[in-house]
Design a protein around this motif. Sequence first.
Motif, PDB file in Angstrom:
ATOM      1  N   SER A 143       0.816  -1.216   0.000  1.00 14.38           N
ATOM      2  CA  SER A 143       0.000   0.000   0.000  1.00 14.38           C
ATOM      3  C   SER A 143       0.849   1.265   0.000  1.00 14.38           C
ATOM      4  N   LYS A 144       2.131   1.146   0.415  1.00 14.62           N
ATOM      5  CA  LYS A 144       3.007   2.318   0.501  1.00 14.62           C
ATOM      6  C   LYS A 144       4.102   2.326  -0.561  1.00 14.62           C
ATOM      7  N   MET A 145       4.194   1.291  -1.383  1.00  9.41           N
ATOM      8  CA  MET A 145       5.245   1.231  -2.392  1.00  9.41           C
ATOM      9  C   MET A 145       4.643   0.838  -3.731  1.00  9.41           C
ATOM     10  N   LYS A 146       4.725   1.756  -4.694  1.00  5.31           N
ATOM     11  CA  LYS A 146       4.173   1.535  -6.024  1.00  5.31           C
ATOM     12  C   LYS A 146       5.179   1.990  -7.067  1.00  5.31           C
ATOM     13  N   ILE A 147       5.256   1.249  -8.171  1.00  5.30           N
ATOM     14  CA  ILE A 147       6.187   1.559  -9.261  1.00  5.30           C
ATOM     15  C   ILE A 147       5.380   1.835 -10.517  1.00  5.30           C
ATOM     16  N   LYS A 148       5.668   2.946 -11.167  1.00  3.04           N
ATOM     17  CA  LYS A 148       4.987   3.297 -12.415  1.00  3.04           C
ATOM     18  C   LYS A 148       5.509   2.396 -13.545  1.00  3.04           C
ATOM     19  N   VAL A 149       4.607   1.657 -14.194  1.00  5.65           N
ATOM     20  CA  VAL A 149       5.001   0.747 -15.273  1.00  5.65           C
ATOM     21  C   VAL A 149       4.075   0.909 -16.468  1.00  5.65           C
ATOM     22  N   TRP A 150       4.586   0.519 -17.632  1.00  7.03           N
ATOM     23  CA  TRP A 150       3.813   0.377 -18.858  1.00  7.03           C
ATOM     24  C   TRP A 150       3.879  -1.087 -19.281  1.00  7.03           C
ATOM     25  N   VAL A 151       2.774  -1.613 -19.820  1.00  6.06           N
ATOM     26  CA  VAL A 151       2.704  -3.024 -20.213  1.00  6.06           C
ATOM     27  C   VAL A 151       2.376  -3.105 -21.700  1.00  6.06           C
ATOM     28  N   TYR A 152       3.171  -3.908 -22.420  1.00  5.19           N
ATOM     29  CA  TYR A 152       2.968  -4.136 -23.847  1.00  5.19           C
ATOM     30  C   TYR A 152       2.792  -5.636 -24.096  1.00  5.19           C
ATOM     31  N   LYS A 153       2.233  -5.953 -25.268  1.00  8.39           N
ATOM     32  CA  LYS A 153       2.192  -7.339 -25.725  1.00  8.39           C
ATOM     33  C   LYS A 153       3.577  -7.710 -26.253  1.00  8.39           C
ATOM     34  N   LYS A 154       4.125  -8.818 -25.758  1.00 14.54           N
ATOM     35  CA  LYS A 154       5.420  -9.288 -26.264  1.00 14.54           C
ATOM     36  C   LYS A 154       5.232 -10.280 -27.394  1.00 14.54           C
ATOM     37  N   THR A 155       4.302 -11.189 -27.255  1.00 17.61           N
ATOM     38  CA  THR A 155       3.958 -12.122 -28.329  1.00 17.61           C
ATOM     39  C   THR A 155       2.440 -12.210 -28.425  1.00 17.61           C
ATOM     40  N   ILE A 156       1.952 -12.356 -29.638  1.00 14.61           N
ATOM     41  CA  ILE A 156       0.514 -12.532 -29.857  1.00 14.61           C
ATOM     42  C   ILE A 156       0.337 -13.289 -31.159  1.00 14.61           C
ATOM     43  N   GLU A 157      -0.648 -14.160 -31.195  1.00 10.05           N
ATOM     44  CA  GLU A 157      -0.882 -14.967 -32.396  1.00 10.05           C
ATOM     45  C   GLU A 157      -1.353 -14.080 -33.543  1.00 10.05           C
ATOM     46  N   GLU A 158      -0.681 -14.190 -34.671  1.00 11.57           N
ATOM     47  CA  GLU A 158      -1.082 -13.445 -35.866  1.00 11.57           C
ATOM     48  C   GLU A 158      -2.146 -14.250 -36.599  1.00 11.57           C
ATOM     49  N   ARG A 159      -3.328 -13.714 -36.684  1.00  9.14           N
ATOM     50  CA  ARG A 159      -4.445 -14.441 -37.285  1.00  9.14           C
ATOM     51  C   ARG A 159      -4.621 -14.042 -38.750  1.00  9.14           C
ATOM     52  N   PHE A 160      -5.456 -14.794 -39.427  1.00 12.63           N
ATOM     53  CA  PHE A 160      -5.792 -14.462 -40.800  1.00 12.63           C
ATOM     54  C   PHE A 160      -6.523 -13.117 -40.856  1.00 12.63           C
ATOM     55  N   PRO A 161      -6.324 -12.339 -41.916  1.00 14.41           N
ATOM     56  CA  PRO A 161      -7.107 -11.102 -42.039  1.00 14.41           C
ATOM     57  C   PRO A 161      -8.592 -11.421 -42.139  1.00 14.41           C
ATOM     58  N   THR A 162      -9.421 -10.504 -41.669  1.00 15.04           N
ATOM     59  CA  THR A 162     -10.864 -10.725 -41.661  1.00 15.04           C
ATOM     60  C   THR A 162     -11.393 -10.730 -43.091  1.00 15.04           C
ATOM     61  N   LEU A 163     -11.995 -11.833 -43.489  1.00 16.54           N
ATOM     62  CA  LEU A 163     -12.593 -11.942 -44.817  1.00 16.54           C
ATOM     63  C   LEU A 163     -14.079 -11.632 -44.698  1.00 16.54           C
ATOM     64  N   LYS A 164     -14.552 -10.680 -45.484  1.00 15.42           N
ATOM     65  CA  LYS A 164     -15.950 -10.255 -45.413  1.00 15.42           C
ATOM     66  C   LYS A 164     -16.710 -10.760 -46.633  1.00 15.42           C
ATOM     67  N   LYS A 165     -18.017 -10.917 -46.442  1.00 12.01           N
ATOM     68  CA  LYS A 165     -18.871 -11.350 -47.549  1.00 12.01           C
ATOM     69  C   LYS A 165     -18.964 -10.224 -48.580  1.00 12.01           C
ATOM     70  N   TYR A 166     -18.887 -10.595 -49.855  1.00 11.75           N
ATOM     71  CA  TYR A 166     -18.878  -9.631 -50.956  1.00 11.75           C
ATOM     72  C   TYR A 166     -20.055  -9.926 -51.872  1.00 11.75           C
ATOM     73  N   SER A 167     -20.805  -8.899 -52.230  1.00  5.94           N
ATOM     74  CA  SER A 167     -21.965  -9.052 -53.103  1.00  5.94           C
ATOM     75  C   SER A 167     -21.673  -8.423 -54.466  1.00  5.94           C
ATOM     76  N   ASP A 168     -21.973  -9.166 -55.523  1.00  4.01           N
ATOM     77  CA  ASP A 168     -21.794  -8.631 -56.884  1.00  4.01           C
ATOM     78  C   ASP A 168     -23.128  -8.223 -57.508  1.00  4.01           C
ATOM     79  N   LYS A 169     -24.164  -8.015 -56.670  1.00  5.22           N
ATOM     80  CA  LYS A 169     -25.486  -7.640 -57.177  1.00  5.22           C
ATOM     81  C   LYS A 169     -25.574  -6.163 -57.548  1.00  5.22           C
ATOM     82  N   ALA A 170     -24.638  -5.342 -57.046  1.00  9.42           N
ATOM     83  CA  ALA A 170     -24.691  -3.906 -57.362  1.00  9.42           C
ATOM     84  C   ALA A 170     -24.396  -3.700 -58.846  1.00  9.42           C
ATOM     85  N   PRO A 171     -25.027  -2.710 -59.470  1.00  9.49           N
ATOM     86  CA  PRO A 171     -24.777  -2.469 -60.905  1.00  9.49           C
ATOM     87  C   PRO A 171     -23.331  -2.050 -61.153  1.00  9.49           C
TER      88      PRO A 171
END
Length: 485
Positions: free
Chosen positions: A122-150
């Motif tokens: 309660s009397k001792m605190k250290i200022k820190v910043w936290v980052y991601k060191k490793t994270i799984e790289e996933r596939f890019p988000t694929l969205k549904k595409y419609s060719d009905k537009a003129p």
Amino acid sequence: MDMLIKKYQATNKGKKRLCLITNALCPVKYPYEGTREDQVNTIAAQMSARGVKMESIIARGRLNGGGNQRIMEENDQLLNLFSEKTSAKAVYVETPTALLGALRTRNISPVTIFRGDLELSSKMKIKVWVYKKTIEERFPTLKKYSDKAPPTNRFATHEVKLDYEYKSVEDPSKVVPPEQRIKGYRYGPQVVPISSAEWDVVKFKPEKSAKLLGFADASNIMRHYYMKDVNIFIPEPGNTCAAFAVSALARAMKEMNNVAILRFVWRQHQRNAVVGVLTPNISEKDGTPDSFYFNVLPFAEDVREFQFPSFSNFPASWLPNEQQQEAADNLVKMLDLAPSGKQEALLPDFTPNPILERFYHHLELKSKHSDAAVPPLDETLKTITEPDPDLLSANKNVVDAFCKSFELKEHPRQKKSSKQLLREKPPGLDEEEGYEGATNALSPKPVKIKKIGDSSPVQDFEVMMSGRDSPDWVGKVIKDMKNKI
């Protein structure tokens, strides 16, 4: 670098990037004035002023010879000057796979997931910043595409929107509005409804914090306990007191072979708090502060205690003899990716994800030619996904000895259970032709359907046709289906 500066001027500062790929084996021309080191210092000063970053990828194998060795050392010294004077880094690779992994086409900007106090007490605190060191790289988000537009509409988004309707079980034609819907949770055979107001009351809303619970010997925390991605705790940039405090704590923990157990909540009122382990990371570079690695630990419900029988319980005929055990040991040693005295193969920092590499390669081809076929797997990626043919050929005697030590037998096909027979029942085969007993014994009693509904009319029609309660039943079912259509 001159082209980058002239094209982008002062804009995009920090995004101008050079990638130098070389073997650094050829002699460098001497300048007309000054030394080569002076030229490097001049270029490095401009890079720092203009925000240009550089990566030097030195691709070469192991070389022997006095002349080449001297040139290599001189060139390495020049490239290291860039690392000392500006934000540049040099990477050495020896294989095509490592070269592919060293070429990072996308730099990810670091984003903090937590900024606050590391509370030791309660009397001792250290200022820190936290980052991601490793994270799984996933596939890019694929969205549904419609060719009905003129085709003439240049501003068409081609977006596909999904709408969901909830219908009543008693009356499938009635749509249930959102205000009449409520979430339910299974408790045994029944469903317990809990409203959103009740859920907000019982929901756990912890405060944002990082609190030390205590210390433990590093041998008590096994590697397989790590649950999620690795985070890194660094002292607050520019805060000298925080840097000294983190360094003192990390070095003391390293000396005593201890780790810290932490309760971590990185966002205000997030759904859950995690308990994790802080492992000290002592920096070996001047100017880089010491830090901590953070891994999430499992709770009691997250641990899976699978009980496997001991090999000693098997009969003696099943246990390997000395020759078989030696052949298996030699095979494992032969496949070691980090043999003593040699550089480790498939280093994680230089091994690209073959699935992502192949996906983006095909995506580039499709962007140029819409009917492009999927290309074969690149030879460079085969070293990641397949055994090394050079390694297998060099140790053929070890592989042959392993094959000769064990007798291979064809595994007998097991008889299919009654459930599998039911699932694989041929179409058009009635219960009278051999499935009657299995159906009566295992399958649930069919549900009585008296009319064709809106949600699944085809299935209702088939069930009603198979019932045939009376001679007039078939005509009634067909009439109902005609009315539904």
